[in-house]
Design a protein around this motif. Structure first.
Motif, short mmCIF file in Angstrom:
data_model
loop_
_atom_site.label_atom_id
_atom_site.label_comp_id
_atom_site.label_asym_id
_atom_site.label_seq_id
_atom_site.Cartn_x
_atom_site.Cartn_y
_atom_site.Cartn_z
N GLN A 156 0.82 -1.21 -0.14
CA GLN A 156 0.02 0.08 -0.06
C GLN A 156 0.98 1.18 -0.04
O GLN A 156 2.01 1.33 0.79
CB GLN A 156 -0.97 0.02 1.11
N ALA A 157 0.48 2.06 -0.87
CA ALA A 157 1.42 3.48 -0.89
C ALA A 157 0.47 4.36 0.29
O ALA A 157 -0.72 4.15 0.47
CB ALA A 157 0.91 4.19 -2.18
N ILE A 158 1.46 4.86 1.28
CA ILE A 158 1.04 5.38 2.26
C ILE A 158 0.65 7.12 2.10
O ILE A 158 -0.41 7.50 2.47
CB ILE A 158 2.09 5.14 3.54
N GLU A 182 4.57 0.70 1.99
CA GLU A 182 4.86 -0.67 2.53
C GLU A 182 4.13 -1.85 2.03
O GLU A 182 3.23 -1.75 1.64
CB GLU A 182 4.36 -0.10 4.05
N CYS A 183 5.10 -2.76 2.02
CA CYS A 183 4.59 -4.11 1.53
C CYS A 183 4.86 -5.01 3.11
O CYS A 183 5.92 -5.15 3.51
CB CYS A 183 5.46 -4.72 0.44
N PRO A 211 5.68 -16.07 8.86
CA PRO A 211 5.05 -15.05 9.43
C PRO A 211 5.39 -13.79 8.27
O PRO A 211 6.16 -14.10 7.30
CB PRO A 211 5.56 -14.57 10.74
N LYS A 212 4.95 -12.83 8.38
CA LYS A 212 5.11 -11.47 7.53
C LYS A 212 6.20 -10.68 8.06
O LYS A 212 6.30 -10.60 9.33
CB LYS A 212 3.95 -10.85 7.14
N GLN A 213 6.57 -9.89 7.21
CA GLN A 213 7.64 -8.88 7.57
C GLN A 213 7.33 -7.62 6.64
O GLN A 213 6.82 -7.71 5.73
CB GLN A 213 9.09 -9.12 7.56
N ALA A 214 7.71 -6.39 7.17
CA ALA A 214 7.37 -4.98 6.61
C ALA A 214 8.37 -4.64 5.72
O ALA A 214 9.86 -4.68 6.19
CB ALA A 214 7.01 -4.05 7.63
#
Length: 226
Positions: free
Chosen positions: A128-130, A149-150, A191-194
């Protein structure tokens, strides 16, 4: 009865031109999108290969690209899908090539499974573009830096070093196959990471599309996390 006054042809043509020309100008101008919206379209095109976003980005960029004597289409959805389809086979071949020649045929299916999970993890990243920083102008070029951020998979060890370590471990065929399958599983279950980065879009005139002709240079960094 009053006679209808004849209007000179030149006057009619001038009036018609006054109506048509603004409409034509509107048709050739880029649709109005904010930098954040444009960045999102690039993200969903290049990272996620979302068909609707590819079509919308192409439509948005088309007037500016044609005015600049570029091809009408920025991205081809069919070409992206073809590259997707080829990735497991081509990358699987590279992974299998790390192992002794005698076992490469046996490990190839597991290597292709791993490659398929890698590309699926990339395409499935939630991005998402912030926000966009205030527009700057330099040498007549307007630029907006968009933060995005992804959320992407966080595997214990990335596929390349993990496969290399396995290939050097002296594993037997069955163990090597199971090892590749285990690495593949981490891409589906971890799990996910940013991943946070900045994507810049630019234009020369207000009527042009915000664009980045080197977009892949930013988004290719996602592979460093996979």
């Amino acid at each position: 009865m009053h006679q209808m006054k004849q209007i000179p042809a030149a006057t009619l043509l001038a009036a018609l031109a006054a109506v048509i020309q603004p409409a034509m100008a509107a048709d050739t101008a880029a649709p109005v999108l904010a930098p954040v919206e444009v960045a999102n379209l690039y993200i969903k095109t290049i990272i996620n290969q979302d068909e609707a976003s590819v079509a919308k980005l192409n439509a948005y960029l088309r007037p500016t690209r044609l005015a600049g004597h570029q091809s009408a289409e920025y991205a081809s959805y069919s070409a992206l899908q073809e590259a997707n389809a080829q990735f497991p086979k081509e990358t699987g071949k590279l992974i299998a090539g790390l192992f002794p020649a005698a076992m490469q045929a046996a490990v190839t299916p597991a290597a292709e499974l791993l490659a398929g999970n890698i590309i699926a993890a990339k395409n499935g990243a939630v991005c998402q573009a912030i926000k966009a920083a205030p527009v700057t102008v330099e040498n007549g070029m307007q630029t907006a830096a968009v933060s995005f951020e992804c959320q992407i998979v966080k595997v214990p060890v990335a596929w390349a070093p993990a496969a290399q370590q396995l290939a050097k471990s002296g594993c037997k065929v069955e163990q090597c196959v199971a090892g590749l399958q285990n690495i593949a599983a981490t891409y589906a279950a971890s799990p996910k990471q940013a991943w946070r980065a900045v994507f810049a879009v630019s234009r020369e005139k207000d009527t042009e599309a915000w664009r980045n002709d080197f977009a892949r240079e930013t988004f290719d960094e996602i592979w460093e996390y996979l």
